[in-house]
Design an enzyme around this catalytic site. Structure first.
Site, short mmCIF file in Angstrom:
data_model
loop_
_atom_site.label_atom_id
_atom_site.label_comp_id
_atom_site.label_asym_id
_atom_site.label_seq_id
_atom_site.Cartn_x
_atom_site.Cartn_y
_atom_site.Cartn_z
N SER A 1 30.66 27.94 29.12
CA SER A 1 31.15 29.25 29.55
C SER A 1 32.45 29.56 28.83
CB SER A 1 31.38 29.21 31.07
OG SER A 1 32.13 30.32 31.52
N TYR B 1 33.87 27.53 39.61
CA TYR B 1 33.05 27.70 38.40
C TYR B 1 33.83 27.26 37.17
CZ TYR B 1 29.86 30.11 35.16
OH TYR B 1 28.97 30.42 34.16
#
Length: 236
Positions: free
Chosen positions: A122, A135
């Site tokens: 990510s 996250y």
């Protein structure tokens, strides 16, 4: 990513928590590519289900060459409002599940003396973005896990790499396209658009193929230039 791999000649196992979602995907890919595509219902945060998934894959196909660690969930809250339950839910899938699935597949790949592990990373593997504390921690941890496994498993001819998508048009990112984040994202992305899932296929095929046999422990951004910088001339 699955369509790209099948189009390049791979038989597939597609995995998710809802068989009703998986079955039509598997049937469509099989019809379009002529490959064998097996849907398996599993939750990667459950270690028992991981073991059963890998066992069924090997029983069906006789080997396991590529793992795409793509399962992901997110809960958005400011850090001071994050609960233990929220933290566990996000990290159990995005980090714990990714590791133990890689471990289960790695056992098979080591016996074969070859394999490819592709972790979905990510932007938050490298930078902080608000309201995504668990996250961000998980994806940052997954980057380090990618490097560590690349080092440990190199002697077994297993390459471990990561694809770090930018802002991709998916169901999970739909809310960001409907509020003021959308303008910020487009202004910050030199390509001036959201990524599409198909934008990830090419790099997935590269990391899954013999072309990447001397590439391991790497994170490659697929982000329309987001991490390269932004163009002040386009700012509104």
């Amino acid at each position: 990513m699955a369509e790209g791999l099948a189009g390049a000649g791979s038989d597939l196992v597609v995995v998710g928590r809802e068989i009703e979602t998986l079955t039509p995907v598997a049937e469509q890919i099989a019809a379009e590519t002529g490959r064998n595509v097996l849907p398996i219902q599993a939750d990667v945060s459950n270690l028992t289900e991981i073991d059963a998934l890998v066992a069924q894959t090997v029983e069906t196909f006789g080997r396991l060459d590529v793992l795409v660690n793509n399962a992901g969930v997110n809960i958005r809250n400011p850090a001071l409002e994050f609960t233990e339950a929220d933290w566990d839910f996000v990290t159990d899938v995005n980090l714990k599940g990714a590791f133990f699935l890689a471990k289960a597949c790695g056992n098979v790949m080591q016996r074969q003396k070859s394999g490819k592990v592709i972790n979905t990373l990510s932007l938050t593997s490298a930078i902080g973005l608000p309201t995504s504390i668990a996250y961000t921690a998980a994806k940052g941890g997954l980057l380090q896990l990618t490097k560590l496994l690349a080092v440990e498993w190199a002697e077994h001819n297993i390459q471990v790499n990561g694809i770090a998508p930018g802002f991709i048009r998916t169901e999970m990112t739909a809310p960001a396209r409907e509020d003021n984040r959308n303008r910020w994202i487009l202004n910050r992305t030199p390509a001036d658009r959201w990524g599409e899932p198909e934008d990830l296929a090419g790099l997935t095929i590269f990391f899954a193929s013999n072309a990447s046999d001397f590439v391991t422990g790497q994170m490659v951004f697929v982000d329309g230039g987001f991490m390269a910088g932004s163009d002040w001339r386009r700012q509104s």
